[in-house]
Design a protein around this motif. Structure first.
Motif, PDB file in Angstrom:
ATOM      1  N   LEU A  54       0.834  -1.196   0.000  1.00  0.00           N
ATOM      2  CA  LEU A  54       0.000   0.000   0.000  1.00  0.00           C
ATOM      3  C   LEU A  54       0.870   1.248   0.000  1.00  0.00           C
ATOM      4  CD1 LEU A  54      -3.000   0.404   2.333  1.00  0.00           C
ATOM      5  CD2 LEU A  54      -1.185   2.065   2.527  1.00  0.00           C
ATOM      6  N   VAL A  55       0.550   2.180  -0.889  1.00  0.00           N
ATOM      7  CA  VAL A  55       1.156   3.509  -0.794  1.00  0.00           C
ATOM      8  C   VAL A  55       0.010   4.508  -0.779  1.00  0.00           C
ATOM      9  CG1 VAL A  55       2.590   5.250  -1.934  1.00  0.00           C
ATOM     10  CG2 VAL A  55       3.335   2.866  -1.903  1.00  0.00           C
ATOM     11  N   ASP A  56      -0.272   5.059   0.370  1.00  0.00           N
ATOM     12  CA  ASP A  56      -1.347   6.052   0.455  1.00  0.00           C
ATOM     13  C   ASP A  56      -0.735   7.449   0.356  1.00  0.00           C
ATOM     14  OD1 ASP A  56      -0.203   6.540   2.909  1.00  0.00           O
ATOM     15  OD2 ASP A  56      -1.863   5.723   4.075  1.00  0.00           O
ATOM     16  N   SER A  57      -1.543   8.481   0.585  1.00  0.00           N
ATOM     17  CA  SER A  57      -1.033   9.837   0.342  1.00  0.00           C
ATOM     18  C   SER A  57       0.141  10.162   1.266  1.00  0.00           C
ATOM     19  CB  SER A  57      -2.152  10.867   0.513  1.00  0.00           C
ATOM     20  OG  SER A  57      -2.629  10.887   1.843  1.00  0.00           O
ATOM     21  N   TYR A  58       0.111   9.620   2.465  1.00  0.00           N
ATOM     22  CA  TYR A  58       1.208   9.929   3.390  1.00  0.00           C
ATOM     23  C   TYR A  58       2.511   9.264   2.943  1.00  0.00           C
ATOM     24  CZ  TYR A  58       3.727  10.953   7.630  1.00  0.00           C
ATOM     25  OH  TYR A  58       4.647  11.424   8.514  1.00  0.00           O
ATOM     26  N   MET A  59       2.426   7.970   2.660  1.00  0.00           N
ATOM     27  CA  MET A  59       3.628   7.259   2.216  1.00  0.00           C
ATOM     28  C   MET A  59       4.127   7.826   0.896  1.00  0.00           C
ATOM     29  SD  MET A  59       5.966   5.138   2.761  1.00  0.00           S
ATOM     30  CE  MET A  59       5.726   3.822   3.915  1.00  0.00           C
ATOM     31  N   ARG A  61       3.898  10.887  -0.078  1.00  0.00           N
ATOM     32  CA  ARG A  61       4.607  12.135   0.188  1.00  0.00           C
ATOM     33  C   ARG A  61       5.981  11.876   0.808  1.00  0.00           C
ATOM     34  NH1 ARG A  61       2.450  16.933   3.999  1.00  0.00           N
ATOM     35  NH2 ARG A  61       2.638  15.296   5.544  1.00  0.00           N
ATOM     36  N   MET A  85      -0.726  -3.244  -8.441  1.00  0.00           N
ATOM     37  CA  MET A  85      -1.917  -2.817  -7.694  1.00  0.00           C
ATOM     38  C   MET A  85      -1.686  -1.460  -7.038  1.00  0.00           C
ATOM     39  SD  MET A  85      -3.241  -5.468  -8.481  1.00  0.00           S
ATOM     40  CE  MET A  85      -2.475  -6.965  -9.077  1.00  0.00           C
ATOM     41  N   VAL A  86      -0.470  -1.277  -6.562  1.00  0.00           N
ATOM     42  CA  VAL A  86      -0.145  -0.028  -5.884  1.00  0.00           C
ATOM     43  C   VAL A  86      -0.070   1.108  -6.905  1.00  0.00           C
ATOM     44  CG1 VAL A  86       1.543   1.145  -4.427  1.00  0.00           C
ATOM     45  CG2 VAL A  86       1.033  -1.266  -4.024  1.00  0.00           C
ATOM     46  N   ILE A  88      -1.709   1.267  -9.695  1.00  0.00           N
ATOM     47  CA  ILE A  88      -3.100   1.560 -10.086  1.00  0.00           C
ATOM     48  C   ILE A  88      -3.749   2.488  -9.062  1.00  0.00           C
ATOM     49  CG2 ILE A  88      -5.426   0.534 -10.280  1.00  0.00           C
ATOM     50  CD1 ILE A  88      -4.032  -1.979 -11.483  1.00  0.00           C
ATOM     51  N   THR A  89      -3.568   2.140  -7.800  1.00  0.00           N
ATOM     52  CA  THR A  89      -4.204   2.916  -6.732  1.00  0.00           C
ATOM     53  C   THR A  89      -3.676   4.351  -6.682  1.00  0.00           C
ATOM     54  OG1 THR A  89      -4.313   0.854  -5.514  1.00  0.00           O
ATOM     55  CG2 THR A  89      -4.820   2.836  -4.288  1.00  0.00           C
ATOM     56  N   GLU A  92      -5.182   6.249  -9.655  1.00  0.00           N
ATOM     57  CA  GLU A  92      -6.623   6.478  -9.488  1.00  0.00           C
ATOM     58  C   GLU A  92      -6.924   7.543  -8.427  1.00  0.00           C
ATOM     59  OE1 GLU A  92      -8.551   2.211 -10.830  1.00  0.00           O
ATOM     60  OE2 GLU A  92      -8.481   2.717  -8.707  1.00  0.00           O
ATOM     61  N   MET A  93      -6.129   7.531  -7.373  1.00  0.00           N
ATOM     62  CA  MET A  93      -6.340   8.520  -6.312  1.00  0.00           C
ATOM     63  C   MET A  93      -5.970   9.922  -6.747  1.00  0.00           C
ATOM     64  SD  MET A  93      -4.773   7.105  -2.813  1.00  0.00           S
ATOM     65  CE  MET A  93      -5.495   8.325  -1.742  1.00  0.00           C
ATOM     66  N   GLY A  94      -5.131  10.007  -7.785  1.00  0.00           N
ATOM     67  CA  GLY A  94      -4.663  11.313  -8.239  1.00  0.00           C
ATOM     68  C   GLY A  94      -3.424  11.782  -7.508  1.00  0.00           C
ATOM     69  N   LEU A  95      -2.726  10.850  -6.861  1.00  0.00           N
ATOM     70  CA  LEU A  95      -1.485  11.231  -6.180  1.00  0.00           C
ATOM     71  C   LEU A  95      -0.409  11.467  -7.204  1.00  0.00           C
ATOM     72  CD1 LEU A  95      -0.931   8.697  -3.242  1.00  0.00           C
ATOM     73  CD2 LEU A  95      -1.779  11.033  -3.131  1.00  0.00           C
TER      74      LEU A  95
END
Lengths: 127, 131
Positions: A54-59, A61, A85-86, A88-89, A92-95
């Motif tokens: 997982l790479v979310d907005s925090y990771m 950044r 998968m990461v 793609i995410t 899609e999130m726009g990061l």
């Protein structure tokens, strides 16, 4: 976090991220990487992320900031092995993970740092 | 089935996303959807920690006509959101974040709903349908 490793091989620091990294640990790791760049006087850093689920907005950044900090210090960073998968995410999130060059895997990243192969252009506007 | 994860400390964000991934795997979501769900949960759980200090996540199976899905509720009794449209704007942040949490998680899920009252708290509901 305890699974993350930083290894120096020749002129390159190889950082392998693994498992579920919380925000605080990610920030600590950023400082540890920057310290290691100076300590080992490397010219390149490969951040190997193939085990990251997982790479979310925090990771995102943290990764982007770390690459930019390392560049300010005079070394080059490559992000290697991001899972489909990461990727793609993230898109899609726009990061936008700015200023980070990427490679398919660790081997490619090392080739790029040796100058044998061109990296994918860095992502984002300030590349 | 209802499950709850309390979010009071930063490591609870990790617990929330691990619970979400387990639930998604159990229900048979594809790897891409598991990643979408887990990422959205990570963003919203972090928001509770960042903006409200504490709150909780509940999740359960939901069904509508012949579809099954997973629903997550994020609830806090924090300060609430003054302007939801502004908070949903890409890049807007009131708290030093990246401004991607709400808009990003909305894009990753099929349903996304916010209710917020100033001084009372915020509830966010997200759903991902299976298949």
């Amino acid at each position: 976090m305890e699974k993350t490793s930083i290894v120096k091989i020749q002129n390159v620091l190889i950082v392998t991220l693994q498992g579920d990294i919380d925000d605080h640990s990610a920030q600590e790791l950023q400082q540890e990487i920057l310290q290691s760049v100076i300590h080992h006087q490397v010219s390149g850093v490969v951040i190997e992320v193939s085990q990251l689920e997982l790479v979310d907005s925090y990771m995102g950044r943290i990764l982007s900031d770390t690459a930019r900090m390392i560049r300010l210090m005079g070394a080059e960073t490559l992000l290697a092995g991001l899972r489909p998968m990461v990727a793609i995410t993230i898109v899609e999130m726009g990061l936008s993970i700015e200023g980070v060059k990427t490679a398919l895997n660790l081997e490619d990243a090392l080739e790029v740092l040796k100058g044998g192969r061109a990296a994918a252009p860095s992502l984002g506007r300030d590349g | 089935m209802t499950n709850r994860v309390d979010i009071q400390r930063e490591p609870d964000v990790v617990l929330a996303r691990q619970a979400a991934r387990r639930a998604a795997i159990e229900m048979g979501y594809s790897l891409v959807d598991q990643t979408r769900i887990t990422t959205a949960v990570s963003e919203l759980a972090r928001n509770i920690f960042l903006y409200a200090g504490r709150g909780w996540m509940e999740y359960r199976h939901v069904a509508r006509s012949d579809r099954k899905g997973l629903e997550f509720l994020f609830q806090d009794e924090g300060p609430g959101i003054a302007d939801i449209d502004l908070a949903m704007t890409v890049g807007y942040t009131s708290g030093g974040g990246l401004g991607m949490g709400l808009s990003g998680s909305q894009r990753l899920m099929n349903e996304f709903e916010i209710q917020s009252r100033l001084g009372e708290g915020t509830t966010i509901r997200i759903v991902k349908w299976l298949g």
